[in-house]
Design a protein around this motif. Structure first.
Motif, PDB file in Angstrom:
ATOM      1  N   LEU A  12       0.747  -1.344  -0.104  1.00  0.00           N
ATOM      2  CA  LEU A  12      -0.059  -0.022  -0.141  1.00  0.00           C
ATOM      3  C   LEU A  12       0.817   1.237  -0.114  1.00  0.00           C
ATOM      4  O   LEU A  12       0.627   2.196  -0.756  1.00  0.00           O
ATOM      5  N   GLY A  13       1.932   1.281   0.982  1.00  0.00           N
ATOM      6  CA  GLY A  13       2.762   2.490   1.085  1.00  0.00           C
ATOM      7  C   GLY A  13       3.571   2.755  -0.436  1.00  0.00           C
ATOM      8  O   GLY A  13       3.868   3.785  -0.860  1.00  0.00           O
ATOM      9  N   LYS A  14       3.885   1.755  -1.011  1.00  0.00           N
ATOM     10  CA  LYS A  14       4.638   1.899  -2.084  1.00  0.00           C
ATOM     11  C   LYS A  14       3.836   2.403  -3.447  1.00  0.00           C
ATOM     12  O   LYS A  14       4.075   3.181  -4.107  1.00  0.00           O
ATOM     13  N   ASN A  15       2.625   1.737  -3.393  1.00  0.00           N
ATOM     14  CA  ASN A  15       1.699   2.333  -4.155  1.00  0.00           C
ATOM     15  C   ASN A  15       1.422   3.884  -3.857  1.00  0.00           C
ATOM     16  O   ASN A  15       1.350   4.755  -5.014  1.00  0.00           O
ATOM     17  N   ILE A  16       1.250   4.582  -2.931  1.00  0.00           N
ATOM     18  CA  ILE A  16       0.873   5.674  -2.634  1.00  0.00           C
ATOM     19  C   ILE A  16       2.296   6.453  -3.007  1.00  0.00           C
ATOM     20  O   ILE A  16       1.924   7.547  -3.807  1.00  0.00           O
ATOM     21  N   SER A  17       3.335   6.122  -2.583  1.00  0.00           N
ATOM     22  CA  SER A  17       4.649   6.638  -3.009  1.00  0.00           C
ATOM     23  C   SER A  17       4.756   6.473  -4.573  1.00  0.00           C
ATOM     24  O   SER A  17       5.044   7.939  -4.857  1.00  0.00           O
ATOM     25  N   ARG A  18       4.387   5.680  -5.115  1.00  0.00           N
ATOM     26  CA  ARG A  18       4.741   5.860  -6.771  1.00  0.00           C
ATOM     27  C   ARG A  18       3.824   6.889  -7.339  1.00  0.00           C
ATOM     28  O   ARG A  18       4.124   7.386  -8.149  1.00  0.00           O
ATOM     29  N   ILE A  44       3.719   5.862   6.555  1.00  0.00           N
ATOM     30  CA  ILE A  44       2.792   5.267   5.798  1.00  0.00           C
ATOM     31  C   ILE A  44       3.265   4.671   4.437  1.00  0.00           C
ATOM     32  O   ILE A  44       3.163   3.493   4.210  1.00  0.00           O
ATOM     33  N   GLU A  45       4.200   5.524   3.838  1.00  0.00           N
ATOM     34  CA  GLU A  45       4.599   5.030   2.689  1.00  0.00           C
ATOM     35  C   GLU A  45       5.800   3.778   2.674  1.00  0.00           C
ATOM     36  O   GLU A  45       5.941   3.124   1.822  1.00  0.00           O
ATOM     37  N   ASN A  46       6.398   3.917   4.003  1.00  0.00           N
ATOM     38  CA  ASN A  46       7.162   2.571   4.323  1.00  0.00           C
ATOM     39  C   ASN A  46       6.638   1.395   4.841  1.00  0.00           C
ATOM     40  O   ASN A  46       7.187   0.457   5.359  1.00  0.00           O
ATOM     41  N   GLY A  47       5.230   1.548   4.993  1.00  0.00           N
ATOM     42  CA  GLY A  47       4.633   0.368   5.303  1.00  0.00           C
ATOM     43  C   GLY A  47       4.690   0.129   6.759  1.00  0.00           C
ATOM     44  O   GLY A  47       4.374  -0.811   7.591  1.00  0.00           O
ATOM     45  N   ARG A  48       5.033   1.333   7.731  1.00  0.00           N
ATOM     46  CA  ARG A  48       5.227   1.066   9.131  1.00  0.00           C
ATOM     47  C   ARG A  48       3.949   1.505   9.879  1.00  0.00           C
ATOM     48  O   ARG A  48       3.799   1.340  11.058  1.00  0.00           O
ATOM     49  N   GLN A  49       3.199   2.414   9.186  1.00  0.00           N
ATOM     50  CA  GLN A  49       1.923   2.887   9.716  1.00  0.00           C
ATOM     51  C   GLN A  49       0.617   2.564   8.976  1.00  0.00           C
ATOM     52  O   GLN A  49       0.777   2.423   7.614  1.00  0.00           O
ATOM     53  N   LEU A  54      -9.824   7.906   6.135  1.00  0.00           N
ATOM     54  CA  LEU A  54      -9.863   9.096   5.894  1.00  0.00           C
ATOM     55  C   LEU A  54      -8.570  10.021   5.503  1.00  0.00           C
ATOM     56  O   LEU A  54      -8.503  10.529   4.550  1.00  0.00           O
ATOM     57  N   THR A  55      -7.444   9.369   6.092  1.00  0.00           N
ATOM     58  CA  THR A  55      -6.065   9.733   5.770  1.00  0.00           C
ATOM     59  C   THR A  55      -5.962   9.472   4.091  1.00  0.00           C
ATOM     60  O   THR A  55      -5.376  10.126   3.391  1.00  0.00           O
ATOM     61  N   LEU A  56      -6.229   8.108   3.799  1.00  0.00           N
ATOM     62  CA  LEU A  56      -6.129   7.701   2.355  1.00  0.00           C
ATOM     63  C   LEU A  56      -6.943   8.531   1.529  1.00  0.00           C
ATOM     64  O   LEU A  56      -6.559   8.796   0.456  1.00  0.00           O
ATOM     65  N   LYS A  57      -8.314   8.971   1.985  1.00  0.00           N
ATOM     66  CA  LYS A  57      -8.734   9.677   1.057  1.00  0.00           C
ATOM     67  C   LYS A  57      -8.238  11.240   0.963  1.00  0.00           C
ATOM     68  O   LYS A  57      -8.262  11.660  -0.147  1.00  0.00           O
ATOM     69  N   LYS A  58      -7.602  11.640   2.065  1.00  0.00           N
ATOM     70  CA  LYS A  58      -6.818  13.155   1.900  1.00  0.00           C
ATOM     71  C   LYS A  58      -5.752  12.943   1.062  1.00  0.00           C
ATOM     72  O   LYS A  58      -5.565  14.008   0.221  1.00  0.00           O
ATOM     73  N   ILE A  59      -5.051  11.989   1.089  1.00  0.00           N
ATOM     74  CA  ILE A  59      -3.816  11.834   0.383  1.00  0.00           C
ATOM     75  C   ILE A  59      -4.095  11.567  -1.210  1.00  0.00           C
ATOM     76  O   ILE A  59      -3.707  12.309  -2.133  1.00  0.00           O
ATOM     77  N   ALA A  60      -5.215  10.749  -1.571  1.00  0.00           N
ATOM     78  CA  ALA A  60      -5.835  10.469  -2.982  1.00  0.00           C
ATOM     79  C   ALA A  60      -6.090  11.787  -3.464  1.00  0.00           C
ATOM     80  O   ALA A  60      -5.874  12.287  -4.389  1.00  0.00           O
ATOM     81  N   ASP A  61      -6.985  12.511  -2.939  1.00  0.00           N
ATOM     82  CA  ASP A  61      -7.470  13.775  -3.222  1.00  0.00           C
ATOM     83  C   ASP A  61      -6.295  14.919  -3.420  1.00  0.00           C
ATOM     84  O   ASP A  61      -6.527  15.648  -4.361  1.00  0.00           O
ATOM     85  N   ALA A  62      -5.315  14.957  -2.599  1.00  0.00           N
ATOM     86  CA  ALA A  62      -4.119  15.745  -2.852  1.00  0.00           C
ATOM     87  C   ALA A  62      -3.484  15.408  -4.009  1.00  0.00           C
ATOM     88  O   ALA A  62      -3.084  16.511  -4.862  1.00  0.00           O
ATOM     89  N   ILE A  63      -3.260  14.062  -4.329  1.00  0.00           N
ATOM     90  CA  ILE A  63      -2.374  13.597  -5.364  1.00  0.00           C
ATOM     91  C   ILE A  63      -3.238  13.643  -6.839  1.00  0.00           C
ATOM     92  O   ILE A  63      -2.848  13.851  -7.868  1.00  0.00           O
ATOM     93  N   GLY A  64      -4.825  13.314  -6.638  1.00  0.00           N
ATOM     94  CA  GLY A  64      -5.517  13.650  -7.854  1.00  0.00           C
ATOM     95  C   GLY A  64      -5.908  12.207  -8.298  1.00  0.00           C
ATOM     96  O   GLY A  64      -6.117  12.050  -9.556  1.00  0.00           O
ATOM     97  N   VAL A  65      -5.927  11.322  -7.330  1.00  0.00           N
ATOM     98  CA  VAL A  65      -6.052   9.904  -8.016  1.00  0.00           C
ATOM     99  C   VAL A  65      -7.394   9.415  -6.905  1.00  0.00           C
ATOM    100  O   VAL A  65      -7.730  10.122  -6.044  1.00  0.00           O
ATOM    101  N   GLU A  66      -7.772   8.249  -7.196  1.00  0.00           N
ATOM    102  CA  GLU A  66      -8.790   7.478  -6.498  1.00  0.00           C
ATOM    103  C   GLU A  66      -8.189   6.666  -5.438  1.00  0.00           C
ATOM    104  O   GLU A  66      -7.277   6.020  -5.549  1.00  0.00           O
ATOM    105  N   VAL A  67      -8.891   6.630  -4.118  1.00  0.00           N
ATOM    106  CA  VAL A  67      -8.312   5.735  -3.099  1.00  0.00           C
ATOM    107  C   VAL A  67      -8.272   4.194  -3.790  1.00  0.00           C
ATOM    108  O   VAL A  67      -7.171   3.606  -3.483  1.00  0.00           O
ATOM    109  N   LYS A  68      -9.150   3.762  -4.507  1.00  0.00           N
ATOM    110  CA  LYS A  68      -8.976   2.428  -4.970  1.00  0.00           C
ATOM    111  C   LYS A  68      -7.680   2.181  -5.712  1.00  0.00           C
ATOM    112  O   LYS A  68      -7.207   1.154  -5.815  1.00  0.00           O
ATOM    113  N   ASP A  69      -6.999   3.178  -6.486  1.00  0.00           N
ATOM    114  CA  ASP A  69      -5.941   3.023  -7.151  1.00  0.00           C
ATOM    115  C   ASP A  69      -4.657   2.516  -6.107  1.00  0.00           C
ATOM    116  O   ASP A  69      -3.746   1.967  -6.601  1.00  0.00           O
TER     117      ASP A  69
END
Length: 74
Positions: A12-18, A44-49, A54-69
């Motif tokens: 999950l963290g790797k995908n967020i980072s990518r 989060i990006e290193n898989g330690r958290q 809600l945090t995933l939604k905020k990150i996705a919105d900031a990046i401009g992607v969908e949480v499901k991605d």
């Protein structure tokens, strides 16, 4: 030995980072947008958290992607 849960969080963290990098955002950019400490995003990006939905939604919105991605594990 790595647990299934640890492997899942690392993927999950790797995908967020990518996705963040593909959309030309630094960790600091995202943190400024969503009012998060850089250390938390890094964890989060290193898989330690384990982020909340809600945090995933905020990150996705900031990046401009969908949480499901974030959950497209290959």
């Amino acid at each position: 030995m790595i647990t299934v849960e640890e492997k899942y969080l690392k993927s999950l963290g790797k995908n967020i980072s990518r996705m963040r990098r593909l959309n030309n955002f630094s960790q600091l950019d995202i943190c400024a947008i969503i009012s998060m400490e850089k250390s938390n995003l890094s964890s989060i990006e290193n898989g330690r958290q384990n982020p909340t939905t809600l945090t995933l939604k905020k990150i996705a919105d900031a990046i401009g992607v969908e949480v499901k991605d974030f959950f497209n594990f290959d």
